[in-house]
Design a protein around this motif. Structure first.
Motif, PDB file in Angstrom:
ATOM      1  N   LEU A 542     -21.256  15.351  31.565  1.00 14.58           N
ATOM      2  CA  LEU A 542     -21.046  15.985  32.878  1.00 14.58           C
ATOM      3  C   LEU A 542     -21.261  14.985  34.004  1.00 14.58           C
ATOM      4  O   LEU A 542     -20.531  14.984  35.005  1.00 14.58           O
ATOM      5  CB  LEU A 542     -22.005  17.174  33.058  1.00 14.58           C
ATOM      6  N   HIS A 543     -22.265  14.113  33.845  1.00 15.00           N
ATOM      7  CA  HIS A 543     -22.519  13.092  34.866  1.00 15.00           C
ATOM      8  C   HIS A 543     -21.344  12.125  34.968  1.00 15.00           C
ATOM      9  O   HIS A 543     -20.940  11.740  36.076  1.00 15.00           O
ATOM     10  CB  HIS A 543     -23.798  12.329  34.536  1.00 15.00           C
ATOM     11  N   LEU A 544     -20.774  11.743  33.814  1.00 16.56           N
ATOM     12  CA  LEU A 544     -19.605  10.864  33.832  1.00 16.56           C
ATOM     13  C   LEU A 544     -18.407  11.553  34.474  1.00 16.56           C
ATOM     14  O   LEU A 544     -17.600  10.911  35.154  1.00 16.56           O
ATOM     15  CB  LEU A 544     -19.260  10.414  32.409  1.00 16.56           C
ATOM     16  N   CYS A 545     -18.294  12.861  34.278  1.00 14.92           N
ATOM     17  CA  CYS A 545     -17.200  13.614  34.908  1.00 14.92           C
ATOM     18  C   CYS A 545     -17.361  13.666  36.431  1.00 14.92           C
ATOM     19  O   CYS A 545     -16.373  13.653  37.175  1.00 14.92           O
ATOM     20  CB  CYS A 545     -17.131  15.034  34.346  1.00 14.92           C
ATOM     21  N   SER A 568     -12.418  12.155  32.891  1.00 13.93           N
ATOM     22  CA  SER A 568     -11.603  13.359  33.092  1.00 13.93           C
ATOM     23  C   SER A 568     -12.317  14.575  32.498  1.00 13.93           C
ATOM     24  O   SER A 568     -13.109  14.441  31.557  1.00 13.93           O
ATOM     25  CB  SER A 568     -10.237  13.181  32.427  1.00 13.93           C
ATOM     26  N   PRO A 569     -12.051  15.780  33.019  1.00 15.84           N
ATOM     27  CA  PRO A 569     -12.747  16.984  32.526  1.00 15.84           C
ATOM     28  C   PRO A 569     -12.577  17.236  31.030  1.00 15.84           C
ATOM     29  O   PRO A 569     -13.444  17.828  30.399  1.00 15.84           O
ATOM     30  CB  PRO A 569     -12.120  18.118  33.351  1.00 15.84           C
ATOM     31  N   ASN A 570     -11.448  16.751  30.462  1.00 13.62           N
ATOM     32  CA  ASN A 570     -11.250  16.964  29.016  1.00 13.62           C
ATOM     33  C   ASN A 570     -11.858  15.840  28.166  1.00 13.62           C
ATOM     34  O   ASN A 570     -11.684  15.797  26.947  1.00 13.62           O
ATOM     35  CB  ASN A 570      -9.762  17.109  28.692  1.00 13.62           C
ATOM     36  N   HIS A 571     -12.569  14.906  28.821  1.00 14.17           N
ATOM     37  CA  HIS A 571     -13.282  13.811  28.149  1.00 14.17           C
ATOM     38  C   HIS A 571     -12.358  12.865  27.393  1.00 14.17           C
ATOM     39  O   HIS A 571     -12.785  12.217  26.437  1.00 14.17           O
ATOM     40  CB  HIS A 571     -14.347  14.355  27.184  1.00 14.17           C
ATOM     41  N   LYS A 572     -11.102  12.749  27.856  1.00 11.15           N
ATOM     42  CA  LYS A 572     -10.148  11.908  27.128  1.00 11.15           C
ATOM     43  C   LYS A 572      -9.773  10.622  27.857  1.00 11.15           C
ATOM     44  O   LYS A 572      -9.275   9.678  27.235  1.00 11.15           O
ATOM     45  CB  LYS A 572      -8.873  12.700  26.817  1.00 11.15           C
ATOM     46  N   VAL A 573     -10.007  10.569  29.189  1.00  8.74           N
ATOM     47  CA  VAL A 573      -9.569   9.400  29.971  1.00  8.74           C
ATOM     48  C   VAL A 573     -10.632   9.031  31.000  1.00  8.74           C
ATOM     49  O   VAL A 573     -11.206   9.911  31.662  1.00  8.74           O
ATOM     50  CB  VAL A 573      -8.230   9.690  30.706  1.00  8.74           C
ATOM     51  N   LEU A 574     -10.886   7.728  31.140  1.00 15.29           N
ATOM     52  CA  LEU A 574     -11.730   7.225  32.232  1.00 15.29           C
ATOM     53  C   LEU A 574     -10.817   6.810  33.381  1.00 15.29           C
ATOM     54  O   LEU A 574      -9.912   5.982  33.191  1.00 15.29           O
ATOM     55  CB  LEU A 574     -12.544   6.007  31.775  1.00 15.29           C
ATOM     56  N   HIS A 575     -11.038   7.375  34.559  1.00 13.62           N
ATOM     57  CA  HIS A 575     -10.259   7.032  35.746  1.00 13.62           C
ATOM     58  C   HIS A 575     -11.107   6.158  36.661  1.00 13.62           C
ATOM     59  O   HIS A 575     -12.293   6.444  36.875  1.00 13.62           O
ATOM     60  CB  HIS A 575      -9.854   8.296  36.510  1.00 13.62           C
TER      61      HIS A 575
END
Length: 719
Positions: A542-545, A568-575
């Motif tokens: 959640l912190h990473l999101c 990303s909220p789906n935990h699939k991509v770092l923006h």
């Protein structure tokens, strides 16, 4: 079926044309790729074109960075960097003011790109920028674009700052010293001088001579927060580059000008929240100021120095002047020496016949003597009360003033990190430091009285000296952790934290530890751990999101540039992507760069990170090493490098990335959070067992009964 690793699917745009969707072969030369793209749009002279990212910083694509292109990237066909550099080189020399201004504006934007900067500098473009600054008298938009372009070009380190002409430097200085100049120009000028100062001793001396401390103090008093920040940055750069004697003189001058009171009132307690950058500069200013004590701290007492002996004698005279001086005329030399030794013993020196021996230990060295003299001269009543009160006690119960002062000075030096180098990233400063002149000495005056108070509360004897000083250290550190805003508030809180309160805190902590060590409780802890670790994993993700703002730090100086990274909220991509100062939480759509979690290979921390290895030729900074981490993605050559703003953020990010990689969370914060959650959960589970001792072994299970006929027969009730 996924595309081969050396093929990425991308879109290419061009103004007025239908975008092309192509599969980019990474093994194919970039010139051939450009030729194919230009042929598709019937464009001749493909060598005059280049590809760049359509969003974000719009970096040019080169053979060296093409591997960073991801599936789904949007590129744009544009003029090649060499052609653009040539056009702008001609444009900034135009006699037409509008053409020249537009060219400089575009130059300031494109100069962020390393490929373009190299092309422009190779055409001797910096010489033209020097000419515009040196010969021009304009102080408007054109000059602002020129200075911005110069700053961005110098950022790439292709040209040494030492190559700048005296005329150019004096022109930049004049913009700082003039009153009727646009604030944006003054900010850029201050930033240029800040970059210049650490590069050579000669440039430091030029800037120090031309930009007076009075002028910097004037800029600190403006309401423009950015101008204030740049002025503080230059002041800190000058202080860090100065020799010890120069730094001491500069700090003394700033003290005379009441800079601390101004900072305390107008920066720390201003209506605007304090930014990370300003907090760092205040930390450095505090650290530099406190480190002025280092010289005295490391200097042992010289028994042959008349000045030092006079200071030592002044302590005795301030405490016993009335009784000793009156009788001095009637005593022989031997008797007078004996009387002095007795008085030095009452002052708490271990070696009363030669008290200078007590001050030979360094640290704290002469700093302890300075503190004792300051206490005796500035708070004479408290000093006399301390000495006389202990003189009237039994020998074994008296609190030794001198011995306590020497040890207390050492404790304060350790707590305040005196003699340690400044951190590049720390922001932890004490607001009360800026509210008080002679902070260290005033803090000592409060704490030495605390020693006497704690000594009495503990009913201590000479054998308990080390125990008393341990309690005093705990009282000071616990109170400082509350960040009191003034010394008066510190004094109130530290005195409220008396010995009985310390005992209660210690007992609570000990009982908590004992409770958690019982065998059944340890078994329950192990049973609860998986569930709570999963809770911590979810919190980390959640912190990473939510994302974090990171600063770019080069080997040369602390950077102003910011970038943001979030999951990303789906935990699939770092923006991730660059952001402007003041942006707290940019929307995920504005972060144009991406790394799919599936492409992440490993996490590197500390010395393993490539961006810390790059700095290895210079002085390694311990703090940066402790906060650095990198994500290796695709192949090992490509990394996304981070320097966390705080240790807390470092722990949360490294934990979160390890969760995404399917590995264990290894940070010290994980253990702390797990202990807190386990403690709370255990207390809730054990509420019904309060005041009941828990046995180490479970009670024995009774034997089964001889018969089971006691079971109630429901069939009789139904009849």
């Amino acid at each position: 079926m996924p595309p081969p690793k050396d093929v990425v699917k991308i879109a290419i745009q061009m103004a007025g044309a239908v975008p092309q969707l192509i599969e980019l072969q990474q093994t194919k030369p970039l010139a051939s790729v450009l030729k194919d793209v230009c042929d598709a749009w019937s464009l001749p002279n493909a060598e005059r074109y280049a590809l760049q990212y359509a969003d974000g910083r719009q970096t040019y694509i080169t053979e060296s960075n093409r591997r960073d292109i991801k599936n789904g990237s949007i590129l744009r066909l544009t003029t090649s960097p060499d052609q653009e550099a040539e056009q702008l080189y001609i444009g900034i020399q135009s006699k037409n003011v509008d053409v020249k201004t537009d060219s400089l504006k575009k130059l300031a934007s494109l100069s962020q790109d390393v490929t373009f900067a190299q092309e422009f500098i190779s055409r001797n473009g910096l010489k033209q920028i020097y000419s515009i600054v040196e010969e021009g008298n304009d102080t408007g938009e054109m000059l602002a674009h020129t200075l911005k372009a110069f700053t961005e070009l110098m950022e790439h380190d292709f040209v040494s700052w030492e190559n700048l002409s005296t005329v150019f430097i004096k022109k930049i200085v004049s913009y700082v010293n003039m009153n009727a100049v646009d604030a944006s120009i003054q900010q850029l000028s201050l930033s240029i001088l800040e970059n210049m100062v650490p590069t050579s001793r000669l440039l430091f001396e030029v800037v120090k001579k031309e930009v007076t401390l009075d002028r910097l103090l004037t800029h600190l008093q403006v309401t423009n927060a950015q101008l204030q920040l740049k002025a503080m940055a230059l002041l800190i750069a000058l202080l860090l580059s100065a020799a010890d004697a120069e730094r001491r003189d500069m700090m003394e001058y700033l003290r005379e000008k009441n800079i601390r009171q101004f900072i305390h009132k107008n920066i720390i307690h201003s209506s605007e929240p304090l930014g990370d950058e300003m907090a760092h500069y205040l930390y450095v200013l505090q650290s530099v100021s406190l480190n002025l004590c280092e010289h005295r701290m490391k200097m042992s007492m010289d028994p042959y120095s008349q000045e030092q002996r006079d200071l030592l004698q002044s302590l005795r005279q301030a405490a016993f002047e009335s009784e000793s001086e009156a009788a001095a005329g009637t005593f022989s030399t031997e008797r007078r020496r004996s009387l002095c030794a007795k008085e030095f013993r009452k002052l708490g020196f271990l070696n009363n016949s030669n008290p200078a021996e007590d001050l030979r230990r360094a640290p704290p060295g002469l700093l302890a003597l300075d503190n004792m003299v300051y206490f005796s001269r500035n708070t004479p009543n408290a000093y006399s009360r301390f000495i006389l009160e202990n003189s009237s006690r039994e020998d074994k119960h008296e609190c030794p003033f001198a011995r306590s002062s020497i040890q207390l000075t050492l404790i304060l030096c350790e707590i305040l990190h005196i003699g340690e180098p400044c951190s590049e990233t720390a922001q932890a400063f004490y607001p009360m430091f800026f509210g008080q002149d002679h902070f260290f000495q005033e803090l000592f005056c409060i704490c030495i009285q605390l020693v006497n108070k704690t000594w009495k509360e503990m009913r201590a004897t000479q054998e308990d000296f080390d125990k008393v000083m341990q309690v005093v250290r705990e009282q000071i550190t616990r109170t400082l952790s509350l960040k009191p805003t003034s010394l008066e508030l510190f004094k109130t809180r530290v005195n409220a934290l008396n010995y009985s309160e310390i005992l209660k805190l210690r007992q609570t902590e000990r009982l908590h530890q004992e409770e958690t060590l019982a065998v059944p409780v340890l078994e329950l802890r192990e049973k609860l751990k998986p569930e709570l670790l999963e809770l911590i994993r979810q919190q980390r993700l959640l912190h990473l999101c939510e994302g974090t703002l990171f600063r770019k730090i080069s080997s040369r100086r602390r950077q102003d540039k910011l970038w943001y990274c979030r999951l990303s909220p789906n935990h699939k991509v770092l923006h991730y992507g660059d952001v402007e100062e003041g942006v707290q939480s940019p929307p995920i759509e504005s972060l144009t760069e991406k790394i799919p979690v599936a492409d992440m290979k490993m996490l590197l921390v500390g010395k393993e990170c490539p961006h810390t290895k790059e700095k290895s030729s210079g002085k390694q900074n311990k703090d940066v090493l402790e906060l650095a981490f990198s994500i290796v993605h695709d192949v090992e050559e490509y990394c996304l490098n981070f320097v966390a703003p705080t240790r807390y953020e470092f722990c949360l990010w490294t934990d979160g990335l390890n969760v995404l990689l399917g590995k264990e969370m290894t940070s010290e914060r994980t253990q702390t959070d797990l202990d807190v959650l386990l403690s709370m959960e255990l207390k809730l589970r054990l509420l019904d067992l309060e005041n009941i001792s828990i046995p180490d072994n479970p009670p024995p299970i009774p034997k089964p009964p001889s018969n089971l006929n006691f079971c109630y027969d429901f069939s009789h009730a139904e009849q």
